[in-house]
Design a protein around this motif. Structure first.
Motif, short mmCIF file in Angstrom:
data_model
loop_
_atom_site.label_atom_id
_atom_site.label_comp_id
_atom_site.label_asym_id
_atom_site.label_seq_id
_atom_site.Cartn_x
_atom_site.Cartn_y
_atom_site.Cartn_z
N ASP A 44 0.83 -1.20 0.00
CA ASP A 44 0.00 0.00 0.00
C ASP A 44 0.87 1.26 0.00
O ASP A 44 0.49 2.28 -0.58
N TYR A 46 3.70 1.75 -1.51
CA TYR A 46 4.17 2.07 -2.87
C TYR A 46 3.03 2.65 -3.70
O TYR A 46 3.20 3.67 -4.38
N ARG A 47 1.88 2.03 -3.63
CA ARG A 47 0.72 2.53 -4.38
C ARG A 47 0.40 3.96 -3.97
O ARG A 47 0.18 4.84 -4.82
N ASP A 48 0.40 4.21 -2.66
CA ASP A 48 0.07 5.55 -2.17
C ASP A 48 1.15 6.57 -2.55
O ASP A 48 0.84 7.74 -2.78
N GLN A 51 0.48 7.48 -6.12
CA GLN A 51 -0.75 8.27 -6.19
C GLN A 51 -0.60 9.65 -5.57
O GLN A 51 -1.47 10.50 -5.72
N ARG A 188 0.82 -0.29 -16.58
CA ARG A 188 -0.60 -0.63 -16.61
C ARG A 188 -1.10 -0.89 -18.03
O ARG A 188 -2.12 -1.54 -18.21
#
Length: 207
Positions: A44, A46-48, A51, A188
Motif C-alpha cells: 500500500d 508504494y501505491r500511495d 498516487q 498498466r
C-alpha cells in the motif's frame, strides 16, 4: 507562445541503447521524493506514493505554465531501490525486503515556494495520501553506468548481475550509490515483455 521543454531530450540521459552498458555523468537533479519499503506489487505504501507524487508533479507543471509561462513535459516515474542484503534485490528477488524512494524529476526553475503552492492545491483536492511525507531533494549521482532493459522487471536480475559483477569491476569502477530505475513505459498499459526501463548504477573510479 509558451515553449514546452522536454527534459528527457535536454538532459540526454533518457535514451541509452538496449543491451549496452554506457558510462555517463549525471548532473545534480531535483526530484519529488517519497520513501517506503516492501513489495511494490502489493505494498500500500508504494501505491500511495505513486498516487501522491504524480498529482503534485502535474500541479507543478500547470503552475509553471500559468505563473511562469514555462511549460514542460512531466517526467516518467523513477525509483531508487536497495536492501540491507543486496542479494534480496538482485538474485533472490525477495521483494518483501526491498526499500525504495519513488522519484519524479522537476525542472531547476521550480523553487521550494512553487512546491509549497502546488502542495496546497493538491491538498485542497484530496486523494494524495502521502503528501505530508513528500519532499523535494537534490540527487547528485555523478559518474554512473546505465543500460536500457526491455522486458519484465523480474527479468532484470541477470542484467544487474552482469552490471555489478562483470562490467563495473572490469571497467575499474566500484558501486557508490543506490540502484536507480527509470520507467519509460506505463506498466498498466504495456505488455511485460515490452516494458522499457533504464537501469542506472552510480559508480566511482577505483584508485
Amino acid at each position: 507562445m509558451t515553449v514546452k521543454t522536454d527534459l528527457k531530450k535536454e538532459l540526454g540521459l533518457y535514451a541509452p541503447r538496449r543491451g549496452r552498458f554506457e558510462v555517463v555523468t549525471v548532473p545534480p537533479l531535483r526530484y519529488l521524493m517519497v520513501d517506503g519499503h516492501g513489495d511494490p506489487n502489493t505494498s500500500d505504501e508504494y501505491r500511495d506514493a505513486v498516487q501522491t507524487i504524480f498529482p503534485l508533479a502535474y500541479a507543478l507543471k500547470f503552475l509553471s505554465k500559468r505563473s511562469l509561462d514555462r511549460d514542460y513535459t512531466v517526467m516518467p516515474l523513477e525509483a531508487l531501490w536497495w536492501a540491507d542484503d543486496m542479494a534480496a534485490f538482485t538474485s533472490a528477488r525477495n521483494k518483501s525486503q526491498w526499500r525504495w524512494t519513488v522519484l519524479n524529476l522537476v525542472p531547476d526553475w521550480i523553487t521550494d515556494a512553487h512546491v509549497e503552492e502546488a502542495t496546497a492545491t493538491v491538498r485542497s483536492k484530496g486523494g494524495a495520501p502521502r503528501l505530508d511525507e513528500l519532499r523535494v531533494e537534490t540527487l547528485d549521482e555523478g559518474l554512473s553506468v546505465q543500460i536500457l532493459h526491455v522486458g519484465s522487471y523480474d527479468d532484470e536480475a541477470p542484467v544487474l548481475a552482469e552490471l555489478h559483477d562483470v562490467f563495473i569491476p572490469e571497467a575499474g569502477l566500484r558501486m557508490t550509490g543506490r540502484h536507480h530505475e527509470i520507467y519509460l513505459s506505463d506498466a498498466r498499459r504495456t505488455a511485460q515483455e515490452k516494458l522499457r526501463t533504464i537501469l542506472r548504477q552510480p559508480v566511482s573510479r577505483v584508485d
